[in-house]
Design a protein around this motif. Structure first.
Motif, PDB file in Angstrom:
ATOM      1  N   GLU A 107       1.000  -1.180   0.071  1.00  0.00           N
ATOM      2  CA  GLU A 107       0.031   0.046  -0.092  1.00  0.00           C
ATOM      3  C   GLU A 107       0.808   1.025  -0.062  1.00  0.00           C
ATOM      4  OE1 GLU A 107      -2.922   2.154   3.025  1.00  0.00           O
ATOM      5  OE2 GLU A 107      -3.082   0.062   3.000  1.00  0.00           O
ATOM      6  N   LEU A 108       0.717   2.253  -0.862  1.00  0.00           N
ATOM      7  CA  LEU A 108       1.224   3.197  -1.010  1.00  0.00           C
ATOM      8  C   LEU A 108       0.553   4.543  -0.156  1.00  0.00           C
ATOM      9  CD1 LEU A 108       2.149   3.475  -4.910  1.00  0.00           C
ATOM     10  CD2 LEU A 108       3.604   2.728  -2.990  1.00  0.00           C
ATOM     11  N   THR A 109       1.213   5.445   0.144  1.00  0.00           N
ATOM     12  CA  THR A 109       0.737   6.597   1.053  1.00  0.00           C
ATOM     13  C   THR A 109       1.432   7.902   0.251  1.00  0.00           C
ATOM     14  OG1 THR A 109       0.408   5.664   2.763  1.00  0.00           O
ATOM     15  CG2 THR A 109       0.422   8.072   2.989  1.00  0.00           C
ATOM     16  N   TRP A 110       0.640   8.787  -0.395  1.00  0.00           N
ATOM     17  CA  TRP A 110       1.470   9.929  -1.095  1.00  0.00           C
ATOM     18  C   TRP A 110       0.924  11.205  -0.491  1.00  0.00           C
ATOM     19  CZ3 TRP A 110       0.647   8.578  -7.174  1.00  0.00           C
ATOM     20  CH2 TRP A 110       1.128   7.454  -7.613  1.00  0.00           C
ATOM     21  N   SER A 111       1.899  12.166  -0.524  1.00  0.00           N
ATOM     22  CA  SER A 111       1.508  13.840  -0.438  1.00  0.00           C
ATOM     23  C   SER A 111       1.195  14.320  -1.488  1.00  0.00           C
ATOM     24  CB  SER A 111       2.655  14.389   0.239  1.00  0.00           C
ATOM     25  OG  SER A 111       3.424  14.757  -0.612  1.00  0.00           O
ATOM     26  N   ASP A 112       0.419  15.355  -1.644  1.00  0.00           N
ATOM     27  CA  ASP A 112      -0.027  16.295  -2.898  1.00  0.00           C
ATOM     28  C   ASP A 112       1.038  16.218  -3.855  1.00  0.00           C
ATOM     29  OD1 ASP A 112      -2.460  16.150  -1.583  1.00  0.00           O
ATOM     30  OD2 ASP A 112      -2.492  18.348  -1.365  1.00  0.00           O
ATOM     31  N   GLY A 113       2.056  16.483  -3.597  1.00  0.00           N
ATOM     32  CA  GLY A 113       3.157  16.627  -4.339  1.00  0.00           C
ATOM     33  C   GLY A 113       3.507  15.547  -5.320  1.00  0.00           C
ATOM     34  N   VAL A 114       3.309  14.387  -4.685  1.00  0.00           N
ATOM     35  CA  VAL A 114       3.586  13.242  -5.544  1.00  0.00           C
ATOM     36  C   VAL A 114       2.478  12.812  -6.363  1.00  0.00           C
ATOM     37  CG1 VAL A 114       4.021  10.442  -5.486  1.00  0.00           C
ATOM     38  CG2 VAL A 114       5.034  11.950  -3.745  1.00  0.00           C
ATOM     39  N   TYR A 115       1.215  13.091  -5.871  1.00  0.00           N
ATOM     40  CA  TYR A 115       0.024  13.043  -7.072  1.00  0.00           C
ATOM     41  C   TYR A 115       0.351  13.842  -8.233  1.00  0.00           C
ATOM     42  CZ  TYR A 115      -3.030  10.570  -3.648  1.00  0.00           C
ATOM     43  OH  TYR A 115      -3.607   9.631  -2.714  1.00  0.00           O
ATOM     44  N   HIS A 116       0.720  15.087  -7.799  1.00  0.00           N
ATOM     45  CA  HIS A 116       1.052  16.234  -8.935  1.00  0.00           C
ATOM     46  C   HIS A 116       2.026  15.755  -9.940  1.00  0.00           C
ATOM     47  CE1 HIS A 116      -1.743  19.083  -7.383  1.00  0.00           C
ATOM     48  NE2 HIS A 116      -0.930  19.059  -6.227  1.00  0.00           N
ATOM     49  N   LEU A 117       3.214  15.126  -9.469  1.00  0.00           N
ATOM     50  CA  LEU A 117       4.290  14.340 -10.284  1.00  0.00           C
ATOM     51  C   LEU A 117       3.682  13.550 -11.281  1.00  0.00           C
ATOM     52  CD1 LEU A 117       7.101  14.208  -7.694  1.00  0.00           C
ATOM     53  CD2 LEU A 117       6.954  15.743  -9.769  1.00  0.00           C
ATOM     54  N   PHE A 118       3.020  12.497 -10.902  1.00  0.00           N
ATOM     55  CA  PHE A 118       2.347  11.432 -11.525  1.00  0.00           C
ATOM     56  C   PHE A 118       1.044  11.914 -12.328  1.00  0.00           C
ATOM     57  CE2 PHE A 118       5.424   9.063  -9.089  1.00  0.00           C
ATOM     58  CZ  PHE A 118       5.836   8.273  -9.859  1.00  0.00           C
ATOM     59  N   GLY A 119       0.415  13.108 -12.139  1.00  0.00           N
ATOM     60  CA  GLY A 119      -0.760  13.689 -12.724  1.00  0.00           C
ATOM     61  C   GLY A 119      -1.934  12.788 -12.249  1.00  0.00           C
ATOM     62  N   VAL A 120      -1.907  12.216 -11.128  1.00  0.00           N
ATOM     63  CA  VAL A 120      -3.289  11.714 -10.686  1.00  0.00           C
ATOM     64  C   VAL A 120      -3.798  12.381  -9.639  1.00  0.00           C
ATOM     65  CG1 VAL A 120      -3.493   9.612  -9.223  1.00  0.00           C
ATOM     66  CG2 VAL A 120      -1.691   9.587 -10.723  1.00  0.00           C
ATOM     67  N   PRO A 121      -5.197  12.595  -9.532  1.00  0.00           N
ATOM     68  CA  PRO A 121      -5.969  13.320  -8.919  1.00  0.00           C
ATOM     69  C   PRO A 121      -5.704  13.155  -7.400  1.00  0.00           C
ATOM     70  CG  PRO A 121      -7.448  12.485 -10.292  1.00  0.00           C
ATOM     71  CD  PRO A 121      -6.103  11.565 -10.517  1.00  0.00           C
ATOM     72  N   CYS A 122      -5.346  14.287  -6.850  1.00  0.00           N
ATOM     73  CA  CYS A 122      -4.945  14.010  -5.071  1.00  0.00           C
ATOM     74  C   CYS A 122      -6.251  13.518  -4.421  1.00  0.00           C
ATOM     75  CB  CYS A 122      -4.971  15.587  -4.499  1.00  0.00           C
ATOM     76  SG  CYS A 122      -3.232  16.326  -5.201  1.00  0.00           S
TER      77      CYS A 122
END
Length: 139
Positions: free
Chosen positions: A23-38
């Motif tokens: 299971e992954l946990t991402w902060s908003d910055g990682v969502y932005h890097l991958f272009g995935v909705p926060c």
């Protein structure tokens, strides 16, 4: 000084991966890097598919070694997203409980501008070395 070649912002994010559940946990910055909705649930297989083949192999080799040796790593990797290609710097550290690796934690930052200027670091690999699937055998 207004240089049009300089990035207008830098994206940095924090992440963690549970080594038992993946299971992954991402902060908003990682969502932005991958272009995935926060706020969406990050999936390790989908995230891995964003890496170019050479970067994916290098990342997996370093990940396996870090978990095995209970250490960390740093790597500049190229990813492909819906908005195009970019370079990210991954810094990771293994967390252990009772001597057993339980989580990978770290940061990811956009280093595309740095790579385009030729200043990027090939972290984790020897100069001139190309990763291959046979170079990361799991013991």
């Amino acid at each position: 000084m207004n240089d049009p070649d300089l990035p207008t912002r830098t994206t940095v994010g924090l992440w963690a991966c549970d080594l038992v559940t993946e299971e992954l946990t991402w902060s908003d910055g990682v969502y932005h890097l991958f272009g995935v909705p926060c706020g969406s649930v990050p999936d390790r297989a989908r995230a891995a598919a964003c890496y170019t083949p050479a970067s994916r192999v290098a990342l997996e080799c370093l990940r396996v070694a870090a978990i095995r040796d209970k250490t960390g790593f740093a790597l500049d990797a190229e990813i492909e997203t819906a908005t195009g290609s970019r370079w990210i710097r991954i810094v990771a550290q293994v967390e252990c409980v009772d001597g057993k690796a339980t989580r990978l934690v770290g940061s990811k930052s956009d280093v595309t501008h740095e790579k385009r200027l030729g200043l990027g670091l090939e972290l984790g690999l020897q100069a001139g070395e190309r990763p291959s699937l046979t170079s990361c055998a799991v013991p």
